[in-house]
Design a protein around this motif. Structure first.
Motif, PDB file in Angstrom:
ATOM      1  N   PRO A 158      43.039  41.796  34.702  1.00  0.00           N
ATOM      2  CA  PRO A 158      43.404  40.878  35.795  1.00  0.00           C
ATOM      3  C   PRO A 158      43.943  41.615  37.023  1.00  0.00           C
ATOM      4  O   PRO A 158      43.688  41.180  38.162  1.00  0.00           O
ATOM      5  CB  PRO A 158      44.469  39.991  35.156  1.00  0.00           C
ATOM      6  N   GLU A 159      44.624  42.717  36.823  1.00  0.00           N
ATOM      7  CA  GLU A 159      45.166  43.474  37.951  1.00  0.00           C
ATOM      8  C   GLU A 159      44.091  44.216  38.749  1.00  0.00           C
ATOM      9  O   GLU A 159      44.396  44.790  39.800  1.00  0.00           O
ATOM     10  CB  GLU A 159      46.235  44.465  37.484  1.00  0.00           C
ATOM     11  N   GLN A 171      41.563  45.815  47.894  1.00  0.00           N
ATOM     12  CA  GLN A 171      42.755  45.189  48.468  1.00  0.00           C
ATOM     13  C   GLN A 171      42.985  43.838  47.808  1.00  0.00           C
ATOM     14  O   GLN A 171      42.139  42.943  47.891  1.00  0.00           O
ATOM     15  CB  GLN A 171      42.599  45.011  49.978  1.00  0.00           C
ATOM     16  N   ALA A 172      44.116  43.737  47.130  1.00  0.00           N
ATOM     17  CA  ALA A 172      44.529  42.497  46.507  1.00  0.00           C
ATOM     18  C   ALA A 172      45.349  41.687  47.500  1.00  0.00           C
ATOM     19  O   ALA A 172      45.934  42.246  48.436  1.00  0.00           O
ATOM     20  CB  ALA A 172      45.343  42.790  45.249  1.00  0.00           C
ATOM     21  N   PRO A 173      45.436  40.365  47.306  1.00  0.00           N
ATOM     22  CA  PRO A 173      46.211  39.524  48.230  1.00  0.00           C
ATOM     23  C   PRO A 173      47.653  40.002  48.355  1.00  0.00           C
ATOM     24  O   PRO A 173      48.319  40.246  47.337  1.00  0.00           O
ATOM     25  CB  PRO A 173      46.135  38.142  47.586  1.00  0.00           C
ATOM     26  N   VAL A 219      39.157  38.820  38.068  1.00  0.00           N
ATOM     27  CA  VAL A 219      39.202  39.005  36.618  1.00  0.00           C
ATOM     28  C   VAL A 219      40.217  38.020  36.051  1.00  0.00           C
ATOM     29  O   VAL A 219      41.404  38.102  36.365  1.00  0.00           O
ATOM     30  CB  VAL A 219      39.579  40.440  36.246  1.00  0.00           C
ATOM     31  N   SER A 220      39.749  37.115  35.219  1.00  0.00           N
ATOM     32  CA  SER A 220      40.644  36.132  34.623  1.00  0.00           C
ATOM     33  C   SER A 220      41.149  36.627  33.270  1.00  0.00           C
ATOM     34  O   SER A 220      40.454  37.356  32.564  1.00  0.00           O
ATOM     35  CB  SER A 220      39.920  34.798  34.456  1.00  0.00           C
ATOM     36  N   SER A 221      42.339  36.181  32.921  1.00  0.00           N
ATOM     37  CA  SER A 221      42.952  36.641  31.663  1.00  0.00           C
ATOM     38  C   SER A 221      42.566  35.742  30.498  1.00  0.00           C
ATOM     39  O   SER A 221      41.986  34.693  30.669  1.00  0.00           O
ATOM     40  CB  SER A 221      44.465  36.672  31.809  1.00  0.00           C
TER      41      SER A 221
END
Length: 122
Positions: free
Chosen positions: A88-89, A39-41, A120-122
């Protein structure tokens, strides 16, 4: 009392890998399906992958197919989610869940862990 305890989350860069673990206890899961959701924000909880505890065919969301692998170690009562080529997604809280039958609907699962954050950072 059933307990599912996730671990292994963290902050990584795009392209990196992580392995999440879900330690299960409190009952026999032989006839259960173990699943990972995330679950993403601001988004709904979504299905990621599932595996029968007794072994057999795995099931993946299209968005992770070919990058993520679900597995289980019955001797350790643990389910894993190996995540490669992270994007990142993929950033979300990842939850372990258990149900007597495969479903991709989160509301149909009986047991849940507390979640582990993956960023996960880009």
């Amino acid at each position: 009392q059933v307990q599912l305890v996730e671990s292994g989350g963290g902050l990584v860069q795009a392209g990196d890998s992580l392995r999440l673990s879900c330690a299960a206890s409190g009952r026999t899961f032989n006839n259960y399906v173990m699943a990972w959701f995330r679950q993403a924000p601001g988004k709904e909880r979504e299905f990621v992958a599932a595996i029968p505890w007794s072994g057999g065919s795995t099931n993946y969301a299209d968005s992770v197919k070919g990058r993520f692998t679900i597995s289980r170690d019955s001797a350790k009562n643990t389910v894993y989610l190996q995540m490669n080529s992270l994007k990142p997604e993929d950033t979300a809280v990842y939850y372990c869940a258990a149900r007597w039958m495969l479903s991709r609907g989160p509301t149909e699962y009986n047991y849940w862990g507390q979640g582990t954050q993956v960023t996960v950072s880009s």
